[in-house]
Design a protein around this motif. Sequence first.
Motif, PDB file in Angstrom:
ATOM      1  N   ARG A 240       1.207  -5.602   2.510  1.00 58.63           N
ATOM      2  CA  ARG A 240       1.053  -5.489   3.959  1.00 58.63           C
ATOM      3  C   ARG A 240      -0.306  -6.020   4.446  1.00 58.63           C
ATOM      4  O   ARG A 240      -0.596  -5.989   5.642  1.00 58.63           O
ATOM      5  CB  ARG A 240       1.299  -4.064   4.435  1.00 58.63           C
TER       6      ARG A 240
ATOM      7  N   ASN B 208      -8.211  -2.153   7.574  1.00 57.89           N
ATOM      8  CA  ASN B 208      -7.354  -2.847   8.548  1.00 57.89           C
ATOM      9  C   ASN B 208      -6.222  -3.532   7.799  1.00 57.89           C
ATOM     10  O   ASN B 208      -6.185  -3.504   6.565  1.00 57.89           O
ATOM     11  CB  ASN B 208      -8.168  -3.867   9.362  1.00 57.89           C
ATOM     12  N   CYS B 209      -5.290  -4.110   8.511  1.00 59.37           N
ATOM     13  CA  CYS B 209      -4.176  -4.805   7.866  1.00 59.37           C
ATOM     14  C   CYS B 209      -3.636  -5.875   8.819  1.00 59.37           C
ATOM     15  O   CYS B 209      -4.224  -6.126   9.869  1.00 59.37           O
ATOM     16  CB  CYS B 209      -3.079  -3.815   7.474  1.00 59.37           C
TER      17      CYS B 209
ATOM     18  N   CYS C 172      -3.180  -4.478  12.361  1.00 60.53           N
ATOM     19  CA  CYS C 172      -4.242  -3.826  13.132  1.00 60.53           C
ATOM     20  C   CYS C 172      -5.612  -4.379  12.755  1.00 60.53           C
ATOM     21  O   CYS C 172      -5.752  -5.058  11.744  1.00 60.53           O
ATOM     22  CB  CYS C 172      -4.204  -2.314  12.919  1.00 60.53           C
TER      23      CYS C 172
ATOM     24  N   CYS D 185      -3.630   1.072  12.736  1.00 63.53           N
ATOM     25  CA  CYS D 185      -2.205   1.436  12.696  1.00 63.53           C
ATOM     26  C   CYS D 185      -1.991   2.698  11.852  1.00 63.53           C
ATOM     27  O   CYS D 185      -2.876   3.168  11.148  1.00 63.53           O
ATOM     28  CB  CYS D 185      -1.384   0.278  12.135  1.00 63.53           C
TER      29      CYS D 185
ATOM     30  N   CYS E  55      -2.572   2.350   8.036  1.00 69.19           N
ATOM     31  CA  CYS E  55      -3.985   2.351   7.651  1.00 69.19           C
ATOM     32  C   CYS E  55      -4.591   3.755   7.790  1.00 69.19           C
ATOM     33  O   CYS E  55      -5.409   4.171   6.974  1.00 69.19           O
ATOM     34  CB  CYS E  55      -4.762   1.333   8.487  1.00 69.19           C
TER      35      CYS E  55
HETATM   36 ZN   LIG Z   1      -3.270  -1.323   9.728  1.00 69.91          ZN
END
Ligand SMILES: [Zn+2]
Length: 767
Positions: free
Chosen positions: A172, A130-131, A134, A109, A112
């Motif tokens: 997040r 990542n998060c 995503c 995303c 990121c």
């Molecule tokens: Zn992300």
Amino acid sequence: MGLTRTRVRVEGIVQGVGFRPFVHALAGRLGLAGLVGNDAGGVFVEVEGAAETVERFLAALAAEAPPLAVIERVTATSLEPTGAAGFAIAPSLAGGDRQTLVSPDTATCADCLRELADPADRRFRYPFINCTNCGPRFTIVRDVPYDRPATTMAAFEMCADCAREYGDPADRRFHAQPVCCPACGPSLALLDAGGVAAGGDPLAGAAARLRDGAVVAVKGLGGYHLAADAASEPAVAALRARKHREDKPFAVMVADLASARRLCELGPAEEAMLTSPRRPIVLLRRRGPAGPGAADGVAASVAPGNRSLGVMLPYTPLHHLLLEAVGRPIVLTSGNVSDEPIAYQDPEALERLGGIADWFLVHDRPIHMRADDSVVRAFGGRELPLRRSRGFAPQPLGLPWPFPRHVLACGAELKHTFCLAKGGHAFLSHHIGDLENYETYRSFTEGVEHFRRLFDVDPEVVAHDLHPEYLSTKYALELDGVELEGVQHHHAHVAACLADNGEAGPVVGVAFDGLGFGPDGTIWGGELLVADLEGFRRAGHLEQVPMPGGAAAIKEPWRMAAAWLDAAFGAGMPERLAVAGRHRDRWEQVVALGRSGTAAPVTSSAGRLFDAVAAILGVRDAVNYEGQAAVELEQLADPAEPAAYPVRVAPAGDGLLRLGGADLVRAVVAELSTGVPPPLIAARFHNGLAAATVAACQAVGQETGLGTVALSGGVFQNMLLLERTVAGLEANGIRVLTHSRVPPNDAGISLGQAAVAGARDRAREGR
Ligand SMILES: [Zn+2]
Ligand SMILES: [Zn+2]
């Protein structure tokens, strides 16, 4: 104002997409007390507060859900208020009825990417950032509920910083299962073909070697890719030779939209597909002329003789960093030899790709499920999937009719997928490959077991193709204690198109493909059916010819030319036909073989007619992959040419309509002999077949009163034929259904089989 407490159940793709932190933040903002948690059925929430605030909460729940969430159902029931304060995240509950839907893998995303490029961030240039919005999902999930211990990240113990983010509802990365950082997460290594690590920075090393013309295997999200500098003819040629892939186009990965625009023509639909979180390969029209000397800087052997180019944008942080370091487009193709499944396990990949790759850019996050890149193109402003795999699977396809019992549909053979179905959902598998060898077969059976576990499907009804030699059919027939449902191949195509559109028919179905087992013992492939989900009758088909030599005629289109020329002219076949001259030593023998009826199965295949015309026009006499001659015939055709060869469409003695393929062949030969340029002939052939299809649909429509036509089958991947047929049907007031959720080719068959099995099951139950 009175206090109320409401229990809310949210079903759909709501795990692994940041749903709990979203609910936590929303409740916090509204000052509601309660809890949220995952269980095997989805997400459960309890909220307590003023009735009006709880209402606002429920409205915002659907309206403001996280980008990757797909909410299918929200149910609310009232409870007694407890008076407890605060809002908590409850531990996940295992077991129960596993209704939860696992999310597909999702491209990195924007948040990121910003951190990836920020020297002050602790994940600066970290290839596994990542998060909750995503990162890897389907390819790392071993089991449900979706929590870290059930993923391939289980072995990486979070450092204190990552654990804090993971546990902070305001962060997040709250409950982002693959969360990690350079201190605690996976890392890269660059190995030589013998498995020995190279010194220095692995990423910079891989980029430098790519620029020097090496072939580098890159471990990605759903498997290994083989990469090469797309501008280097020797590098791409070496990759082709070692991979034993003669002509099939390679896809390229470019750094961003601007780079894609330099190579290809992009409209809004193409841009949307390229940048979607699914990040498929998008087939695009090239700007420069294809072939040697192409001005776009892409080596000729990337997509030889092709006016289209498959392009994708980076979808993992590793890809973003690699593309930046290489500084120009790279070929990125499946890590396999020829038609084997893509390699995804480390020791196996080194062994299988050792003869192809000079270097291996690897990491230590295991891939649990392999997933090839998906392939799409735009048609009529919509997405037309050609391969539905990474980024799509296992997102279920919602269908308007419930399956009374759980269904497994085993698919066909080429471009194989399988499909599980229950409730109102069809879970179409990732791309398995051509189901012709042990490796692919194992990947099919393991895939079925994994999907059964993930989605808690216990099939009672098993649908299969009628072809007795398909491995998918044999698998079905060997299962004990299930009800078998044989589904004719082209009925399954039409049913797939119906299911794709959420319709049940009846319609006039047109299924044009290479071949499929017909109930009359001949090979079908140019079919007009009157069909609904439950059943069909054959209303017409393309004129039949023999396939001299059976399977040999698929590999050698000139044999189909011999059969079609014999059908068109018989003893009066014109002399000095170039295709006959090129094969003069075997021509008469092959014509005789076709007439003999032995080793020459009869077919109404539309795909084989394309093969024949391609050979007559000198496009290609032998193919290196299925459908190649037809693809090249489409490439040859002049899209600006409006004229069409006339084709007779009339009932034969058996009452079924015949589309006179021989008319097309006679017209092609006549114009070729008078020097009409082949691009015009190819176009008039396409237009003639489209017009004949329209006429046949009108005739069946008049007879049956049906005003809707469904177009399916691999031949409708041909954009020229599809465009002309749709335009002709619509010009005559006929409603047209085409594909937008599953491919028209055999990859969509399993969805059609499942839809048919479900419809028959409902009919039996009298629903
Ligand atoms: Zn992300
Ligand atoms: Zn960490």
